[in-house]
Every structure is written in C-alpha cells, then in structure tokens.
Design an enzyme around this catalytic site. Sequence first.
Site, PDB file in Angstrom:
ATOM      1  N   GLN A  94       9.457  35.806 -10.762  1.00 47.95           N
ATOM      2  CA  GLN A  94      10.121  34.642 -10.150  1.00 47.95           C
ATOM      3  C   GLN A  94       9.273  34.039  -9.031  1.00 47.95           C
ATOM      4  OE1 GLN A  94      14.130  35.288  -8.865  1.00 47.95           O
ATOM      5  NE2 GLN A  94      14.918  35.385 -10.945  1.00 47.95           N
ATOM      6  N   ARG A 123      -2.167  34.318 -17.924  1.00 41.51           N
ATOM      7  CA  ARG A 123      -2.694  35.305 -16.980  1.00 41.51           C
ATOM      8  C   ARG A 123      -1.744  36.509 -16.917  1.00 41.51           C
ATOM      9  NH1 ARG A 123      -6.920  37.679 -14.411  1.00 41.51           N
ATOM     10  NH2 ARG A 123      -6.349  38.400 -12.332  1.00 41.51           N
ATOM     11  N   GLU A 132       0.836  -1.215   0.000  1.00 41.68           N
ATOM     12  CA  GLU A 132       0.000   0.000   0.000  1.00 41.68           C
ATOM     13  C   GLU A 132       0.867   1.260   0.000  1.00 41.68           C
ATOM     14  OE1 GLU A 132      -3.872   0.246   2.100  1.00 41.68           O
ATOM     15  OE2 GLU A 132      -2.863   1.743   3.334  1.00 41.68           O
TER      16      GLU A 132
END
Length: 394
Positions: A294, A283, A257
């Site tokens: 940055q 954007r 798992e």
Amino acid sequence: MSHLSSQGRIALLPDPLDEEQRTLQQSILTFAQRELGHDLDRRDHERDFPREDWRKCARLGLLGMPIPSAYGGLDVSATTIAAALEGLGYGCPDNGLIFALNAQMWACELPIVHFGTEEQKRHWLPGLCDGSLIAAHGMTEPESGSDAFALRTLATPREGGGWLLNGSKTFVTNAPDSDVFIVFATTDRSLGFAGLCAFVLERGTPGLEVGSPFSKMGLRTSHLGEVFLNDCEVPPESLLGEPGGGMAIFNTSMRWERSLILAAAVGTMRRQLERCIAYARERVQFGTPIGSFQAVSHPLAKMRLRLQTSHLMLYRIAALLDAGTATDLDAAMTKLHLSEALVKSSLDALQIHGGSGYVTESGLERDVRDALGSRIYSGTSEMQHNVIARHLGL
Ligand SMILES: Cc1cc2nc3c(=O)[nH]c(=O)nc-3n(C[C@H](O)[C@H](O)[C@H](O)COP(=O)(O)OP(=O)(O)OC[C@H]3O[C@@H](n4cnc5c(N)ncnc54)[C@H](O)[C@@H]3O)c2cc1C
C-alpha cells in the site's frame, strides 16, 4: 485494462476534445516523442538551449497557436491549445523547452495581439510565430518580485517624442537568447498603477544590455537572465498600448499565462503515472511486485487523483477562456492546483522508483527539479493563495 484508453494511455473522462482536437493532440505527441529532447541529459547539465527543437516546434505551428492567421498564426481556441500542449508535455521530456515556448506565447505574443498597433503586430508577430525571433517578458526587478507593481524602472518622455528607460529586470525567461523584449516601467512612481507602461524593445537598442544566463536548479535548457536599461532611448512606436496602460497589459498576460502555462504538465503527469504503474508491476521486492504494498499503491492512487483534477481544471479554464469569461480567480486556482500537483507527482514518481529514480538518466530527478520552478514563476503559490483569499473577501 479498464483504466487504459484504446491508445494504452490512462483514460481521462470526461473527454472535452472533439475528433479533430484528439487527432492534433496525438500528432503532436508523436512528433514530440520522435523529434524533441534528444541528448537531454547533456543539454540539461550544460544549460544548452535547444534552438533547433524550438525551430521544429515553430514549423509545426506551436508558437503561433494563439495568434491570428493574418500575422502567421494558427488562431486556434484555448481548448485546442490546451490539447496540443498536453500532447507536447506527454511526448517531450524537455520541460525547459516547453517552458520557454509558453513564456513567449502568453507574456510576449499575446500582449502584442491584444494591445499592439497594426504596425507592431505586422512587425513582430510573423517572426515570433515562425521561430526566427525569440521574446522575453521583463516585469520582475531586484526590489519587486511578488510586489510586481512596485517596480522602479523609469520611463521618461523625451523632448521631441520617444522615451528614455532606466532600470533593470531580473529572472527574465529567454532573455539571454531573445531578440525582442517586453518591459514594464513607470513614468512616475507616485502615480501608482496609473504610471505603468509597457514597451516592446529590440535587441541591439542602444542602452539595452542582456546578462549571462543564471545557473539554476531546473528548467536548465531554457535560459533565465537579467536585462539592463541604461539611458535606453526608444522611439514612440515602442510603447505598447496607452501610456499608463501597463497594468491592464500585465494582468491580461497573467490571466492567460496562469491558465495555460501548465497545460503540458497534465501530459507530463499522465506519462509519469503510466511509467510508475508499469514499474510498480514489474519491480519485485520481498517476492512480490512493489505495487502490492500500500505504501506504493497509495501514492499511485494520489497521482491518479491529481491527474484527474488537473485535467478537469485545465479544460474548464480553457472553456472559460474560449467563452471570454475566465477570471483572475479561475487562473490563480488553475495555476496553483496544477503546479502543486506537478511537484507532488514528480516527487512520488521518483520515490516509487527508489535509487533508479534518483539517477539522472531516469529523467525523474530532472522532472522534480523542473517542477519546483512552477511554484515560483508566474506568481508564487503563496500569491495565488492570496488571490483566492481576496475573492473570499479576506
Ligand atoms: C523559472 C522562473 C522563471 C521566471 N520568469 C520570469 C519572466 O519571464 N519574467 C519576469 O518578469 N519574472 C520571471 N520570474 C520571476 C518570478 O515572477 C518571481 O521570482 C516571483 O514573482 C517571486 O518574486 P521574488 O523571486 O522576488 O520573490 P519575493 O516576492 O521576494 O518572495 C519571496 C517569498 O515571500 C513570499 N511572499 C512575498 N510576498 C508575499 C505575500 N504578500 N503573501 C504571502 N507570501 C509572500 C513569496 O511567495 C516567496 O515565497 C521567473 C522566476 C522563475 C523561478
């Protein structure tokens, strides 16, 4: 673009997959994009388990990937499973569904494969593979979480054979929907590990009750709940493995798992990064794309680095599992690294999107809520650090 593969996705090298595995991964990715996660905002809000999506995944064979074909599974390698789950994580936005599938494969199906009798395998595995049965794994109790082996659920041998189980389990993934339960109990707490036993129980067994789903922060399309065992009478054939063999069963489940439960997260992180790069380019603020700042490009660089290291660790442990040499240390390092990477990258993705990342319909705030559970389930991040430290002799 140099950082993109021919499919327009972030290229991750070295590519450990052969042609067949790549084709499988792409077909699962396409299936997931087309078929899974519809109506997810509502499902997430209402905590609605997507039973039909579960069946679709089963029909594709996903639930039977680690299971021998004699019992209805696909019997494919750990590397192939990692590839399939990575594709699923990229294509399917419903992290709760993916979590529920993983919970069943690693901690319910595999213990039956590795420790079950021929009769138990024939009885349970075909239904678990074809999606008609759902399973849950109950180890955690109200008084024993990280200290899992301090459990109190008592298994008392009955005269004439069989066992009487008394105790309760909590935080059990899938429990409210499950037909089958793997539960751990002790025959005698003073025996320590030697007293631990695992049982496979059927819903409807007298004395077995299941609680209502908890309301929780994330992974809300998968249900988490309690299991109560009150004078629960079980036949001898419910015992999984040997009496006292519970610790080996639990440890085997956890190794698999912790190794693979976050394979899908590599796909999720790849999808998040590609989306963020596109957004940072398009954007515009202060007259320039935000990616030119940055403060935006560096988190993207860190997301890229986390994706690369997670990819390397995932396919490394898959190769070790295939070679039969994966250790608890390898599993702990993989689970710790991938879960922490997923949380950080999900947060970065939200922040880069500003206000639009914070609104529900972006899916990005849900990814953050879903990711946080990965630092807790299958052993907390602190406990994975403990495993690593123990291997340093500390
Ligand atoms: C989404 C989800 C799904 C889950 N699914 C299952 C399931 O299917 N089956 C199941 O049995 N359980 C399941 N669990 C339970 C999970 O395994 C436990 O929550 C986990 O092991 C931690 O136990 P706890 O919650 O009791 O916390 P505790 O053990 O009480 O820990 C509380 C805090 O103390 C820290 N801590 C405890 N001991 C140590 C230590 N020795 N060193 C350093 N720090 C320590 C922990 O890291 C944690 O931060 C699930 C949990 C979640 C959140």
